[in-house]
Scaffold this active site. Structure first.
Site, PDB file in Angstrom:
ATOM      1  N   THR A 161       0.844  -1.206   0.000  1.00 47.90           N
ATOM      2  CA  THR A 161       0.000   0.000   0.000  1.00 47.90           C
ATOM      3  C   THR A 161       0.871   1.246   0.000  1.00 47.90           C
ATOM      4  O   THR A 161       0.597   2.202  -0.730  1.00 47.90           O
ATOM      5  CB  THR A 161      -0.932  -0.005   1.235  1.00 47.90           C
ATOM      6  OG1 THR A 161      -1.690  -1.210   1.226  1.00 47.90           O
ATOM      7  CG2 THR A 161      -1.892   1.172   1.208  1.00 47.90           C
ATOM      8  N   LYS A 192      -7.883  -1.472  -5.494  1.00 52.91           N
ATOM      9  CA  LYS A 192      -7.578  -2.628  -4.649  1.00 52.91           C
ATOM     10  C   LYS A 192      -8.722  -3.587  -4.981  1.00 52.91           C
ATOM     11  O   LYS A 192      -9.806  -3.523  -4.382  1.00 52.91           O
ATOM     12  CB  LYS A 192      -7.600  -2.219  -3.165  1.00 52.91           C
ATOM     13  CG  LYS A 192      -7.477  -3.361  -2.181  1.00 52.91           C
ATOM     14  CD  LYS A 192      -6.074  -3.555  -1.659  1.00 52.91           C
ATOM     15  CE  LYS A 192      -5.994  -4.793  -0.753  1.00 52.91           C
ATOM     16  NZ  LYS A 192      -4.644  -5.087  -0.307  1.00 52.91           N
ATOM     17  N   GLY A 207      -2.359  -5.621  -5.096  1.00 55.34           N
ATOM     18  CA  GLY A 207      -2.812  -6.999  -4.900  1.00 55.34           C
ATOM     19  C   GLY A 207      -3.227  -7.259  -3.468  1.00 55.34           C
ATOM     20  O   GLY A 207      -3.437  -6.334  -2.673  1.00 55.34           O
TER      21      GLY A 207
HETATM   22  N1  LIG Z   1       9.285   2.020   5.119  1.00 57.04           N
HETATM   23  C1  LIG Z   1       8.458   1.924   6.146  1.00 57.04           C
HETATM   24  N2  LIG Z   1       8.754   2.484   7.347  1.00 57.04           N
HETATM   25  C2  LIG Z   1       7.904   2.382   8.388  1.00 57.04           C
HETATM   26  N3  LIG Z   1       6.708   1.758   8.351  1.00 57.04           N
HETATM   27  C3  LIG Z   1       6.346   1.187   7.183  1.00 57.04           C
HETATM   28  C4  LIG Z   1       7.188   1.222   6.031  1.00 57.04           C
HETATM   29  N4  LIG Z   1       6.549   0.564   5.037  1.00 57.04           N
HETATM   30  C5  LIG Z   1       5.377   0.139   5.519  1.00 57.04           C
HETATM   31  N5  LIG Z   1       5.245   0.512   6.821  1.00 57.04           N
HETATM   32  C6  LIG Z   1       4.110   0.234   7.692  1.00 57.04           C
HETATM   33  O1  LIG Z   1       3.958  -1.181   7.743  1.00 57.04           O
HETATM   34  C7  LIG Z   1       2.579  -1.531   7.693  1.00 57.04           C
HETATM   35  C8  LIG Z   1       2.355  -2.419   6.468  1.00 57.04           C
HETATM   36  O2  LIG Z   1       2.573  -1.648   5.283  1.00 57.04           O
HETATM   37  P1  LIG Z   1       1.542  -1.725   4.087  1.00 57.04           P
HETATM   38  O3  LIG Z   1       0.146  -1.562   4.602  1.00 57.04           O
HETATM   39  O4  LIG Z   1       1.985  -0.795   3.027  1.00 57.04           O
HETATM   40  O5  LIG Z   1       1.786  -3.261   3.659  1.00 57.04           O
HETATM   41  P2  LIG Z   1       0.929  -4.145   2.636  1.00 57.04           P
HETATM   42  O6  LIG Z   1       1.873  -5.050   1.958  1.00 57.04           O
HETATM   43  O7  LIG Z   1       0.103  -3.254   1.808  1.00 57.04           O
HETATM   44  O8  LIG Z   1       0.011  -4.980   3.642  1.00 57.04           O
HETATM   45  P3  LIG Z   1      -1.324  -5.814   3.258  1.00 57.04           P
HETATM   46  O9  LIG Z   1      -0.851  -7.178   2.884  1.00 57.04           O
HETATM   47  O10 LIG Z   1      -2.101  -5.791   4.541  1.00 57.04           O
HETATM   48  O11 LIG Z   1      -2.032  -5.102   2.142  1.00 57.04           O
HETATM   49  C9  LIG Z   1       1.793  -0.205   7.653  1.00 57.04           C
HETATM   50  O12 LIG Z   1       1.410   0.130   8.962  1.00 57.04           O
HETATM   51  C10 LIG Z   1       2.803   0.785   7.109  1.00 57.04           C
HETATM   52  O13 LIG Z   1       2.547   2.112   7.518  1.00 57.04           O
HETATM   53 MG   LIG Z   2      -1.954  -3.195   1.615  1.00 53.91          MG
END
Ligand SMILES: Nc1ncnc2c1ncn2[C@@H]1O[C@H](COP(=O)(O)OP(=O)(O)OP(=O)(O)O)[C@@H](O)[C@H]1O
Ligand SMILES: [Mg+2]
Length: 228
Positions: A16, A37, A115
């Site tokens: 995300t 999404k 995804g």
């Molecule tokens: N570089 C970063 N530094 C700090 N926190 C991060 C970083 N990248 C992602 N996060 C945090 O980690 C968590 C997971 O990130 P994100 O929601 O983007 O993952 P995702 O792969 O989309 O997860 P999902 O499988 O639930 O869709 C979120 O709370 C996000 O704010």
């Molecule tokens: Mg996500």
């Protein structure tokens, strides 16, 4: 230009963050971007969009599309789509996903699709995220977590994508914590072993929100490579 599918080596790796950040950066560059999404699962939120991911995507991309176009399928259970659909007895209507995707690609210059989990997350019996990407017929960007296991998870994901003849535009390594020497070596190894370039390494930062996401991604990801 048509779009990109953002997948990950796992759930919670930063799909995300990367999808929203690229969308916001492209919008800032003057490109009309749509976000999607297709399928989200989890506990519905009490306010705003049912899916938090969809709301982050919409806000960061400054999208005015309705929720049912940004997220056509929502299953209110924190599980894979197949598991949630079995337990809740809901039929996942993939036709809806593809008709909305088509609408968005007609409406916008570029569509960024996030995804769910990784490429082998099951959506229906014998139908996985990777099959949905194939049907959408857009290239893939793989988001990988910077930790022990990065190489294994990344190589497995690349292998699966290649076996399905998907076009991989690049890999982004997220949440890099201080260990830049190891990360640089991992990026080189990924390229040597797969032929795919790591087009971004994003540091772990304490506070992430819609205001700093676009700056973070534009600084650390060569997102312009995705639209050429
Ligand atoms: N570089 C970063 N530094 C700090 N926190 C991060 C970083 N990248 C992602 N996060 C945090 O980690 C968590 C997971 O990130 P994100 O929601 O983007 O993952 P995702 O792969 O989309 O997860 P999902 O499988 O639930 O869709 C979120 O709370 C996000 O704010
Ligand atoms: Mg996500």
């Amino acid at each position: 230009m048509s779009g990109i599918f953002i997948t990950g080596t796992d759930t919670e790796v930063g799909k995300t963050l990367v999808a929203a950040g690229i969308a916001g950066a492209l919008r800032r560059d003057g490109i009309d971007v749509g976000v999607m999404k297709p399928i989200a699962t989890g506990l519905p939120r009490k306010e705003g969009f049912r899916s938090h991911d969809s709301e982050i995507l919409a806000k960061t991309a400054i999208s005015s599309d309705p929720e049912n176009e940004i997220n056509p399928i929502f299953l209110p259970l924190e599980a894979s789509p197949l598991t949630a659909s079995k337990i809740l007895n809901i039929d996942i209507k993939l036709d809806e996903v593809f008709s909305v995707f088509k609408r968005l690609t007609n409406k916008h210059e570029f569509v960024i699709v996030e995804g769910i989990g990784g490429v082998l997350v099951p959506i229906k019996q014998n139908y996985f995220v990777i099959d949905m990407i194939k049907e959408m017929n857009i290239p893939v960007l793989i988001v990988s977590r910077a930790s022990l296991g990065t190489l294994n998870h990344t190589l497995l994901t690349v292998k699966a994508c290649k076996e399905h003849d998907l076009n991989i535009s690049g890999i982004v390594i997220n949440s890099v914590r201080d260990n830049y020497i190891i990360e640089k070596s991992i990026s080189e190894t990924i390229h040597e072993l797969t032929g795919i370039f790591v087009i971004g390494s994003i540091p772990f930062i304490d506070e992430i929100d819609t205001n700093n996401t676009v700056d973070l991604i534009s600084k650390h990801v060569k997102y312009d490579l995705l639209i050429s």
